[in-house]
Design an enzyme around this catalytic site. Structure first.
Site, PDB file in Angstrom:
ATOM      1  N   SER A 116       0.829  -1.202   0.000  1.00  0.00           N
ATOM      2  CA  SER A 116       0.000   0.000   0.000  1.00  0.00           C
ATOM      3  C   SER A 116       0.861   1.249   0.000  1.00  0.00           C
ATOM      4  CB  SER A 116      -0.906   0.007   1.237  1.00  0.00           C
ATOM      5  OG  SER A 116      -1.550   1.253   1.381  1.00  0.00           O
ATOM      6  N   TYR A 140      -2.826  -0.041   9.874  1.00  0.00           N
ATOM      7  CA  TYR A 140      -2.900  -0.682   8.556  1.00  0.00           C
ATOM      8  C   TYR A 140      -1.612  -0.449   7.780  1.00  0.00           C
ATOM      9  CZ  TYR A 140      -3.989  -1.183   3.604  1.00  0.00           C
ATOM     10  OH  TYR A 140      -3.937  -1.509   2.272  1.00  0.00           O
ATOM     11  N   LYS A 180     -17.397  -1.508  -0.213  1.00  0.00           N
ATOM     12  CA  LYS A 180     -16.454  -0.873   0.701  1.00  0.00           C
ATOM     13  C   LYS A 180     -17.077   0.270   1.501  1.00  0.00           C
ATOM     14  CE  LYS A 180     -12.226  -0.220  -0.626  1.00  0.00           C
ATOM     15  NZ  LYS A 180     -11.074   0.286  -1.390  1.00  0.00           N
TER      16      LYS A 180
END
Length: 320
Positions: A116, A140, A180
């Site tokens: 990411s 995250y 999402k």
């Protein structure tokens, strides 16, 4: 056979779709369908089998024979940037990824995984696949960063006999993201806002940026999938790579592209949330030099091109 974890999710289901278009249906999808609405991402796709993510990792650890596995696309993860349960995040994103890596190192299957761009934190140190640029600011991002670090240590030791590729996705948007919710792309939300009340709502300016002029590297999901499949076809290529267009674009640009598609609508600026001040990426722009040096030469769609393709599908009922 090809395994796609997170195969009922956003990027994972788009990978499955692209594999189907290439005539590949020998696909095992791994996911967690606690949110059963994600099944809609699979109903138009052809796969060999489905397995729950917990059952899958149990089988991996026990030495279960999956047969001849060509590659694993590991897209599954807890992707919430607001989740601060570190034990939960590290178990699902870090430890899970390590177990799959060990299995691929043993079997020789290609390992293509989702990292990411969040590993770059606020981005003040730049967006190059280099330790000096990496400063994650949430759990995250830390889980993705730490796994990248683990990958680097494995590759540095040498003797790796399988392909290992990590992709640092920037701001991905496109079809199959509806599930999402609040984590869906701004293109998705702007579209819904225009349909609902004719106004796309953007944050006021911050960090020296004018209203709506904060920039992100918005990349269309089909471009991300093309990169994934290119590396599948080039198993000799390994490394960690940014996936973005290489050009930051403003939120105004995205909103204007959505308004243009509808032929009507306005932009409204709203108060910038106090809780996001100091913890918000006002600018991202992928440095894609490493990706180009690896041999990937295809162009990326602009915001105007990508948003049009997306809304053509989203608003015409061809898979959201």
């Amino acid at each position: 056979m090809i395994i796609v974890t997170g195969g009922a999710g956003f990027i994972g289901s788009n990978i499955v779709e692209a594999l189907n278009k290439k005539g590949k249906t020998d696909i095992l999808v791994i996911d967690d369908l606690t949110d059963g609405k994600k099944m809609h991402n699979l109903t138009d796709l052809d796969i060999l089998d489905y397995m729950d993510k917990d059952d899958f990792i149990t089988n991996i650890k026990s030495g279960y024979n999956f047969g001849n596995i060509e590659a694993i696309f590991h897209e599954g993860a807890c992707s919430s940037t607001t989740e601060w349960d570190g034990r939960f995040i590290m178990k699902n994103n870090f430890e899970y990824s390590k177990e799959l890596l060990k299995w691929c190192l043993k079997t020789g299957a290609q390992y293509i995984y989702a990292s990411s761009a969040s590993v770059y934190g606020t981005g003040k140190k730049g967006f190059i696949e280099n330790r000096s640029c990496e400063h994650p600011i949430n759990m995250y991002a830390y889980s993705k960063f730490q796994f990248d670090q683990y990958i680097r240590s494995v590759m540095k030791k040498g003797g790796v006999k399988c392909q290992i590729v990590g992709f640092r996705y920037f701001n991905v948007y496109g079809q199959r993201e509806t599930h999402k919710g609040t984590m869906s792309s701004v293109a998705f939300h702007f579209n819904n806002q225009i349909l609902t009340n004719g106004k796309a709502r953007l944050f006021e300016g911050t960090d020296g940026y004018k209203n709506g002029e904060q920039e992100r590297d918005f990349v269309y999901v089909e471009d991300c999938v093309r990169v994934n499949l290119w590396f599948l076809e080039h198993p000799e290529k390994s490394g960690i790579f940014n996936i973005g267009t290489g050009k930051g674009r403003s939120f105004n640009d995205v909103a204007n592209a959505v308004v243009k598609w509808h032929g009507s609508g306005n932009i409204e600026y709203i108060h910038f949330p106090d809780n996001l001040k100091g913890a918000y990426q006002s600018f991202t722009e992928a440095n894609i030099t490493a990706l180009r040096n690896a041999g990937y030469e295809k162009p990326f769609l602009s915001v105007e091109e990508g948003v049009k393709k997306y809304l053509d599908r989203l608003n015409n009922g061809d898979k959201d």
